[in-house]
Motif scaffolding. Structure first.
Motif, short mmCIF file in Angstrom:
data_model
loop_
_atom_site.label_atom_id
_atom_site.label_comp_id
_atom_site.label_asym_id
_atom_site.label_seq_id
_atom_site.Cartn_x
_atom_site.Cartn_y
_atom_site.Cartn_z
N ASP A 137 0.74 -1.15 0.09
CA ASP A 137 -0.11 -0.12 -0.08
C ASP A 137 1.03 1.25 0.06
OD1 ASP A 137 -2.05 -1.98 0.21
OD2 ASP A 137 -2.15 -1.60 2.36
N VAL A 138 1.70 1.22 -0.74
CA VAL A 138 2.93 2.47 -0.66
C VAL A 138 2.21 3.66 -0.62
CG1 VAL A 138 5.11 3.22 -1.70
CG2 VAL A 138 4.87 0.87 -1.77
N ALA A 139 1.51 4.03 -1.71
CA ALA A 139 1.19 5.42 -2.08
C ALA A 139 0.17 5.80 -1.17
CB ALA A 139 0.60 5.52 -3.63
N SER A 140 -0.67 5.05 -0.81
CA SER A 140 -1.98 5.36 0.32
C SER A 140 -1.15 5.55 1.51
CB SER A 140 -3.02 4.44 0.32
OG SER A 140 -2.50 3.28 0.57
N ARG B 231 4.19 14.19 -1.11
CA ARG B 231 3.18 13.52 -0.22
C ARG B 231 1.62 13.76 -0.09
NH1 ARG B 231 7.66 15.41 3.80
NH2 ARG B 231 9.21 13.52 3.83
N GLY B 232 1.52 14.88 -0.63
CA GLY B 232 -0.03 15.14 -0.93
C GLY B 232 -0.55 16.26 -0.15
N LEU C 256 10.84 8.35 -2.48
CA LEU C 256 10.13 7.29 -2.45
C LEU C 256 9.48 6.89 -1.09
CD1 LEU C 256 11.95 4.55 -4.52
CD2 LEU C 256 10.10 6.15 -5.23
N SER C 257 9.72 7.64 -0.11
CA SER C 257 8.94 7.80 1.41
C SER C 257 7.73 8.80 1.22
CB SER C 257 9.80 8.33 2.32
OG SER C 257 10.03 9.76 2.37
N THR C 258 7.60 9.46 -0.04
CA THR C 258 6.49 10.45 -0.15
C THR C 258 5.39 9.29 -1.03
OG1 THR C 258 6.97 11.17 -2.42
CG2 THR C 258 7.89 12.36 -0.48
N ALA C 259 4.29 9.86 -1.34
CA ALA C 259 3.17 9.22 -1.99
C ALA C 259 3.54 8.92 -3.26
CB ALA C 259 1.90 9.88 -2.16
#
Lengths: 308, 545
Positions: free
Chosen positions: A74-77, A108-109, B395-398
């Motif tokens: 579930d990396v992105a979420s 990160r959003g 890569l630790s970001t979304a």
């Protein structure tokens, strides 16, 4: 997501790099809203654990759950809800600090620009300088500001303050406490014990890829030794035979020894039965607590794993 | 890891600008203990295996003379050498004429990379500080870097002389071999000196070696132009000097002196420049950046473009100029043919394609190989991002792994296409200007377009390695080296077709000299896509770091 699931739940995690065993059945539970200290000697597997939690490394076996999700799939979420500060921040030579903060926050959003500007000012960072020209401490500040001004639930901090000056260290602690007040969860790997003592609700100590202690600092203190210096009315009989008394020194009527905190009662009873003229009791410092764990490792002659 | 220890100086009075150079040199040699022998062995075995084939391929004087006739054309002259000894094309003359220019490129590359590794790269990584804080004179590290590179070139010269001389092939004499090998070493040393200057001017190792790499390209182009008629231009190129020693023909050593003098001047300049700047800084000051990121920067492609911006601009303009430089020779080619009635018969016998068109096709092929380097560099940069630990932060970001790769891949593929088209545009525009034939522009842009799938394929190979065997990304250079080898020496060696077909560039129709064939282009694109997918799939499954 209900708030009862732990923010981080790791059980029996194994990870080897070739013949080096970095994680050897590690357990770690971080509950929501706490600041959890993650401690251990160099090369004990702290960074490896964090990198597994970030989905950068795939564990060989064991389970890891992050905010109720799987860190590998579930990396992105998941990453939308966490921010990470590495211990050794390496910036892009041709990007300015301000650009990196914005970039990481937006990837990160979302970035709280007010918090960003506030932190830039409090940390006294010049956001226009290029990556190459920052000192180590300033590179750390860039990563810290990027993480703390992101709108996230969980902060994974891997020795975030290495290289910060004491003033900035204080600023960091204040900022983290603000985050806790917001209900954020923090996993803080650190060697700065004063920082751990000031911030952490609970700590886990790991060694050779295994968790050796977990608990609040008070609980951990309980597991260690208190040192006693006393002047007695009579000869110091019976102390040497007491269980859990260590490093006993007798010099006339003066005694000095360490006792397991759990056995403090028995030792004091023995002293009062002889008669106490003066007594100094020193609770274990955090240093002693950790040194005990750390030196036990050295005594075993291990410590081959490297920080990666 | 290192066994070298910086020893305290026993006598204070001996401290000088060069204090510690001996220790640093031993340290540098230790660091090169694998790379240097590999370079020397690879260059030597390549040379020897080529030469060993000569007696079998060209057993009679007649067969050698017909090869000589082929070499006496503008295309062959541009690719290989000035053609000394074509009247009596012995094995030695063949070796010197057809291989020296090719080998010189690689010897120069070896030297540039070595200097960059021991100077600017060390500073960039912050390791140079550790060294310079020791008992080390101001000029010691640059001296050690130059010394280790000179040693590499001398070793190559010795090994090459002994092995070539020892082959015992008729006309490959000991004296000729020594002159041939030392000429190559001279080219290496001159480029080492040029790289040492470049390392002072630029803050980043990438820019410094890029500049030195561009100089290699310019040197090759200058000698090509010079050898095709404007002789003075060859005298501006170290590769031209090496060829003018006329090894195996009527050997003359004095052009080597020219190289020595120029290398000496450049080295002196590097030392002077190095005292004018701070450790870690370049002569060119970086400007402050923006306080906040633009919206474009926050997308994967925007972010990757920003990291590669300098490279895209540099490569596009360099390849445009490189193409233009060759294009300006198009008129020479025509003159060459007009002045040569025998050649006109030859062309008539060959059929439709004009001489100039086949010359342009061979230039295009060479430009395509150079353009491929760009895409491979972009993928290699991804690996650097990973090993430097910067990719963790991203890569630790979304941002998912796929999107991160996609951003860089977009730059590699689009950038590769842009660079390729820029070289075609440069070649086309200046060929048009020099000959007055306006159809050439469209022809050459079309030719450049046809090479894009092959350029993508090399990028695909790099990406596949990045996913599957990240430590071996640089093995992609072997593919490019092989392409260059096939392109430049394939006809000389009369290699079996399957060996030719191993090079992706062999499958591209030789535009504008032939008709367009679509099938190989589609196949190349499909293979490139498959390689990319394989690399991406593997990257999503592997550990980072």
């Amino acid at each position: 997501m209900d708030d009862t699931t732990p923010a981080i739940a790791v059980t029996g995690l194994h990870k080897s790099f070739g013949r080096t065993r970095a994680l050897d059945g590690l357990d770690l539970t971080v509950t929501r809203g706490e600041i959890h200290g993650f401690l251990g000697p160099n090369g004990s597997g702290k960074t490896t654990t964090i990198r597994v939690l970030l989905g950068l490394l795939k564990a060989d076996s064991g389970t890891a759950r992050l905010l109720g999700g799987d860190p590998w799939t579930d990396v992105a979420s998941l990453h939308r809800r966490l921010a990470y500060v590495p211990g050794d921040v390496n910036l892009w030579p041709n990007l300015s600090g301000g650009e990196v903060i914005d970039l990481l926050g937006r990837l990160r959003g979302g970035l709280d620009t007010r918090r960003r500007d506030d932190l830039v000012e409090r940390f006294d960072l010049d956001p226009r300088k290029k990556g190459r020209t920052y000192s180590k401490g300033n590179r750390q500040k860039v990563a810290i500001i990027a993480a703390l001004s992101s709108r996230v639930d969980l902060l994974l901090l891997d020795e975030p303050t290495a290289g910060l000056d004491p003033l900035m260290e204080a600023t960091f602690q204040t900022a983290i406490q603000e985050d806790r007040a917001q209900g954020r969860t923090v996993l803080l790997s650190s060697h700065i014990l004063a920082e751990v003592e000031a911030l952490c609700d609970r700590v886990s100590i790991i060694r050779n890829g295994k968790t050796v202690e977990t608990g609040t600092l008070a609980e951990l203190r309980h597991l260690t030794r208190t040192s006693i210096t006393a002047e007695l009315a009579g000869p110091a009989d019976g102390l040497a035979t007491l269980a859990n008394v260590h490093d006993l020194e007798i010099e006339g009527s003066k005694v000095r020894f360490d006792v397991e905190t759990a056995a403090l009662d028995d030792a004091l009873r023995q002293l009062t039965s002889i008669g106490v003229r003066s007594l100094v009791s020193q609770p274990p410092t955090l240093e002693e607590l950790f040194l005990r764990h750390y030196t036990e490792e050295t005594a075993r002659g291990n410590g081959k794993a490297t920080t990666s | 890891m290192s066994t070298t220890v910086v020893r305290a100086q026993s006598t204070r009075t001996s401290d000088s600008m060069l204090t510690g150079v001996g220790t640093l040199l031993r340290f540098a040699l230790r660091r090169e203990r694998v790379r240097m022998p590999v370079w020397i062995a690879a260059l030597t075995s390549l040379t020897v295996s080529t030469v060993a084939g000569f007696p079998g391929l060209y057993p009679t004087a007649e067969s050698r003379q017909s090869r000589a006739a082929l070499m006496d054309t503008p295309a062959a002259t541009a690719m290989s050498g000035p053609g000394f000894g074509l009247d009596d094309y012995t094995f030695g003359a063949m070796l010197a004429n057809e291989m020296l220019g090719f080998l010189a490129i690689f010897v120069a590359l070896m030297s540039v990379l070595m200097i960059s590794r021991h100077t600017r790269h060390e500073e960039e990584q912050g390791r140079a500080e550790l060294i310079k804080a020791g008992v080390v004179g101001r000029h010691a590290s640059l001296t050690a870097a130059l010394a280790v590179t000179v040693i590499a070139n001398l070793l190559l010269a010795v090994v090459l002389t002994v092995v070539l001389g020892g082959l015992g092939i008729e006309t490959i004499t000991w004296g000729g071999s020594a002159l041939f090998a030392v000429s190559l070493a001279m080219v290496g040393v001159v480029f080492a000196a040029a790289a040492a200057v470049s390392a002072q001017a630029f803050e980043h190792g990438r820019a410094a070696s890029g500049m030195a790499g561009a100089l290699i390209g310019i040197a090759f182009a200058l000698r090509a132009a010079g050898d095709m008629g404007i002789d003075a231009l060859s005298w501006l190129s170290p590769i031209g000097w090496a060829q003018r020693t006329k090894a195996y023909v009527d050997g003359t050593a004095w052009p080597l002196l020219l190289g020595l003098v120029v290398a000496g001047v450049l080295i002196a300049a590097a030392f002077v420049l190095s005292t004018r700047r701070d450790v870690g800084a370049g002569l060119l000051r970086p400007r402050p950046g923006a306080a906040s990121a633009s919206d474009a920067l926050s997308t994967p492609v925007g972010f990757a473009s920003r990291l590669h911006r300098g490279a895209v601009i540099g490569w596009t303009s360099a390849l445009f100029l490189f193409g233009a430089m060759y294009g300006s020779l198009a008129a020479e080619v025509e003159t060459f043919v007009e002045d040569n009635p025998a050649m006109q018969d030859f062309i008539r016998a060959m059929g439709s394609a004009s001489f100039m068109q086949s010359w342009l096709a061979s230039i295009m092929a060479m430009l395509a190989m150079v353009c491929s380097v760009f895409g491979v560099l972009v993928i290699a940069r991804m690996r650097t991002e990973e090993t430097a630990g910067r990719v963790e932060a991203v890569l630790s970001t979304a941002l998912t792994r796929t999107k991160w790769v996609a951003g860089h891949l977009a730059v590699a593929l689009c950038g590769g296409a842009v660079v390729m088209l820029a070289s075609g545009l440069g070649l086309g525009l200046s060929a048009m200007a020099s000959t007055g034939d306006s159809a050439l522009l469209a022809d050459l842009l079309g030719a450049a377009l046809a090479y894009i799938p092959a350029v993508w394929l090399t990028t695909g190979i790099a990406l596949m390695l990045f996913g599957l065997l990240p430590g071996a990304v640089h093995a992609t250079w072997v593919v490019l080296g092989y392409g260059l080898f096939i392109g430049m020496l394939g006809p000389l060696l009369r290699l079996p077709s399957w060996l030719n077909n191993l090079s992706p560039f062999s499958h591209v129709p030789q535009l504008p000299a032939v008709e367009v064939e679509v099938t190989p282009l589609v196949l190349l694109t499909v293979v490139a896509a498959a390689l990319v997918s394989a690399g991406l799939a593997a990257f999503r499954r592997r550990d980072i770091g």
